[in-house]
Design an enzyme around this catalytic site. Sequence first.
Site, PDB file in Angstrom:
ATOM      1  N   PHE A 122     -42.087  22.145  94.701  1.00  0.00           N
ATOM      2  CA  PHE A 122     -41.080  22.912  95.283  1.00  0.00           C
ATOM      3  C   PHE A 122     -40.086  21.923  95.261  1.00  0.00           C
ATOM      4  O   PHE A 122     -40.116  21.329  95.655  1.00  0.00           O
ATOM      5  CB  PHE A 122     -41.706  22.376  97.199  1.00  0.00           C
ATOM      6  CG  PHE A 122     -40.729  23.514  98.220  1.00  0.00           C
ATOM      7  CD1 PHE A 122     -40.823  24.202  98.198  1.00  0.00           C
ATOM      8  CD2 PHE A 122     -39.969  22.318  99.126  1.00  0.00           C
ATOM      9  CE1 PHE A 122     -40.305  24.814  99.216  1.00  0.00           C
ATOM     10  CE2 PHE A 122     -39.096  23.611  99.800  1.00  0.00           C
ATOM     11  CZ  PHE A 122     -39.340  24.704 100.077  1.00  0.00           C
ATOM     12  N   ASP A 193     -47.765  15.605  98.687  1.00  0.00           N
ATOM     13  CA  ASP A 193     -46.756  16.744  99.640  1.00  0.00           C
ATOM     14  C   ASP A 193     -48.553  17.200 100.057  1.00  0.00           C
ATOM     15  O   ASP A 193     -48.609  18.617  99.191  1.00  0.00           O
ATOM     16  CB  ASP A 193     -45.676  16.886  98.951  1.00  0.00           C
ATOM     17  CG  ASP A 193     -45.164  17.953  99.779  1.00  0.00           C
ATOM     18  OD1 ASP A 193     -45.875  17.864 100.930  1.00  0.00           O
ATOM     19  OD2 ASP A 193     -43.764  17.947  99.807  1.00  0.00           O
ATOM     20  N   TYR A 218     -44.181  22.235 110.808  1.00  0.00           N
ATOM     21  CA  TYR A 218     -43.877  23.626 111.540  1.00  0.00           C
ATOM     22  C   TYR A 218     -44.367  24.245 110.708  1.00  0.00           C
ATOM     23  O   TYR A 218     -44.020  25.901 110.477  1.00  0.00           O
ATOM     24  CB  TYR A 218     -42.307  23.730 111.076  1.00  0.00           C
ATOM     25  CG  TYR A 218     -41.778  23.149 109.852  1.00  0.00           C
ATOM     26  CD1 TYR A 218     -41.600  24.457 109.106  1.00  0.00           C
ATOM     27  CD2 TYR A 218     -41.161  22.089 109.919  1.00  0.00           C
ATOM     28  CE1 TYR A 218     -41.497  24.267 107.613  1.00  0.00           C
ATOM     29  CE2 TYR A 218     -40.487  21.958 108.751  1.00  0.00           C
ATOM     30  CZ  TYR A 218     -41.295  23.275 107.332  1.00  0.00           C
ATOM     31  OH  TYR A 218     -39.768  22.794 106.572  1.00  0.00           O
ATOM     32  N   LYS A 219     -45.791  24.256 109.729  1.00  0.00           N
ATOM     33  CA  LYS A 219     -46.232  25.206 108.775  1.00  0.00           C
ATOM     34  C   LYS A 219     -47.246  25.363 109.504  1.00  0.00           C
ATOM     35  O   LYS A 219     -47.569  26.571 111.017  1.00  0.00           O
ATOM     36  CB  LYS A 219     -46.718  24.778 107.151  1.00  0.00           C
ATOM     37  CG  LYS A 219     -44.739  24.527 106.619  1.00  0.00           C
ATOM     38  CD  LYS A 219     -44.537  24.654 105.492  1.00  0.00           C
ATOM     39  CE  LYS A 219     -43.927  25.007 104.581  1.00  0.00           C
ATOM     40  NZ  LYS A 219     -43.337  23.755 103.602  1.00  0.00           N
ATOM     41  N   ARG A 365     -45.499  37.008  99.333  1.00  0.00           N
ATOM     42  CA  ARG A 365     -46.695  35.367  99.903  1.00  0.00           C
ATOM     43  C   ARG A 365     -47.049  36.349 101.180  1.00  0.00           C
ATOM     44  O   ARG A 365     -46.613  36.428 102.037  1.00  0.00           O
ATOM     45  CB  ARG A 365     -45.296  34.328  99.590  1.00  0.00           C
ATOM     46  CG  ARG A 365     -46.376  32.921 100.067  1.00  0.00           C
ATOM     47  CD  ARG A 365     -45.766  31.815  99.724  1.00  0.00           C
ATOM     48  NE  ARG A 365     -44.872  31.758 100.420  1.00  0.00           N
ATOM     49  CZ  ARG A 365     -44.273  30.455 100.923  1.00  0.00           C
ATOM     50  NH1 ARG A 365     -44.444  29.220 100.103  1.00  0.00           N
ATOM     51  NH2 ARG A 365     -43.479  30.370 101.897  1.00  0.00           N
TER      52      ARG A 365
HETATM   53  C1  LIG Z   1     -42.172  23.794 103.231  1.00  0.00           C
HETATM   54  C2  LIG Z   1     -42.146  22.302 102.194  1.00  0.00           C
HETATM   55  C3  LIG Z   1     -40.944  21.080 102.436  1.00  0.00           C
HETATM   56  C4  LIG Z   1     -40.636  21.264 103.999  1.00  0.00           C
HETATM   57  O1  LIG Z   1     -39.298  20.060 103.556  1.00  0.00           O
HETATM   58  P1  LIG Z   1     -38.611  19.989 104.845  1.00  0.00           P
HETATM   59  O2  LIG Z   1     -37.953  18.208 104.817  1.00  0.00           O
HETATM   60  O3  LIG Z   1     -39.058  20.241 106.009  1.00  0.00           O
HETATM   61  O4  LIG Z   1     -37.516  21.762 104.499  1.00  0.00           O
HETATM   62  C5  LIG Z   1     -41.390  20.459 101.737  1.00  0.00           C
HETATM   63  N1  LIG Z   1     -42.052  20.327 100.663  1.00  0.00           N
HETATM   64  C6  LIG Z   1     -43.242  21.190 100.223  1.00  0.00           C
HETATM   65  C7  LIG Z   1     -43.757  21.759  99.333  1.00  0.00           C
HETATM   66  C8  LIG Z   1     -42.943  22.806 101.321  1.00  0.00           C
HETATM   67  O5  LIG Z   1     -43.760  23.325 100.910  1.00  0.00           O
END
Ligand SMILES: *Cc1c(COP(=O)(O)O)cnc(C)c1O
Length: 406
Positions: A122, A193, A218-219, A365
Amino acid sequence: MTDIAKLDLTDPFARTRALFALPEDVIYLDGNSLGALPRAVTARMAEVVVREWGEGLIRSWNTHDWIDMPGRVGDRIARLIGAPPATVTVADSTSINLFKVLVTALRQRPERQVILTERGNFPTDAYIAAGVAELLGQGHRLREVEADELETALGPEVAVLMLTEVNYRTGARLDMAGLTRAAHAAGALTVWDLAHSAGAFPVHLLDANADFAVGCGYKYLNGGPGAPAFVYAAPRHLDGLKQPLTGWLGHAAPFSFARTYEPAAGIAAMRVGTPAILAMSALDAALDVFEGVTMVELRAKADRLFDILAAVVHELSPELELATPTDPGKRGTQVSLRHPEAYAVMQALIARGVIGDFREPDILRFGLTPLYVSHAEVQRAGEILVEVVRTRAWDEPRFKRRAKVV
Ligand SMILES: *Cc1c(COP(=O)(O)O)cnc(C)c1O
């Protein structure tokens, strides 16, 4: 009655579905990006705002134990990710937590300079790592390789192996235990992560021997837009844990107002400033839906949902191509499909009430969240997808205009 309808009749998650407030006319397959709203959150927010804040005022830091909420909610998340109590705290965002654990890990390997990651990781993970390398000014660098090259790329110069367990685009899942073992054998530490893992399927941080982990509230945890994130450190790292954002609420005694920083004992050292109590209360209430849920059962239903969608999509091959591995051991719980006009196809689906999302350059997705998505809904979403692709219903200018958030 169809077999699919029968699956819903005996579905143990019909109980949890009732705990969510979802619009009638929507099939929500985007819980991997923003989890749905658990009904309990609405009442809890009203309670926290009106009573705890409005009436309790500053007293609520003690009387409602706001001050210890990061650890309390962290322990609830720990149960979902195979972590022992007192190894997880809620804090900040995933990006910020990544910064904290990366610097912490790099400082434990001062003679090594490489942060190794997967090329498709990501963006925020890669950006933060590059930023950390630049900030430290000690010659650190980010090395990005393909997933199948990770093990061989682990050499004596690698300080940290930083990976996202489930790839956000394809849904492919890395072998956390195996890669952690390989990293340790090469003398490196691991940072995982769990953005697309926590609350989605069983995660075994302790058994996998992971060093550090971060993840989103939040996911799959349904904590609401911008919910605070979490951070984990293995028990062996808790003693003397030091991170770079030395804020007062990560201090051993914040209310001593001492002139010099002294890290709090244990995972509390990962805290920085005043926690967002309203947002954390929403996350806390959202976690209630996981009570009585086993992650193994949750995963079993996610796999059934995957098979239903994959079977429908198979009809559209080769126009639509499955980007997610079919082997359940090698994927998370999303279904990713490739289509050259994926953005427009997704907009046409959303116009029909099927909400997923699009990822560059050609990925449709769909997040499978067994807590609140039924077998029949996934079947129906698949049928609508077939219709949209077959009739080229996506081929309209209004479906090709890009919004700011995709
Ligand atoms: C959604 C996501 C994030 C989000 O990071 P934020 O700091 O909450 O914006 C980070 N890493 C991965 C792999 C994600 O999918």
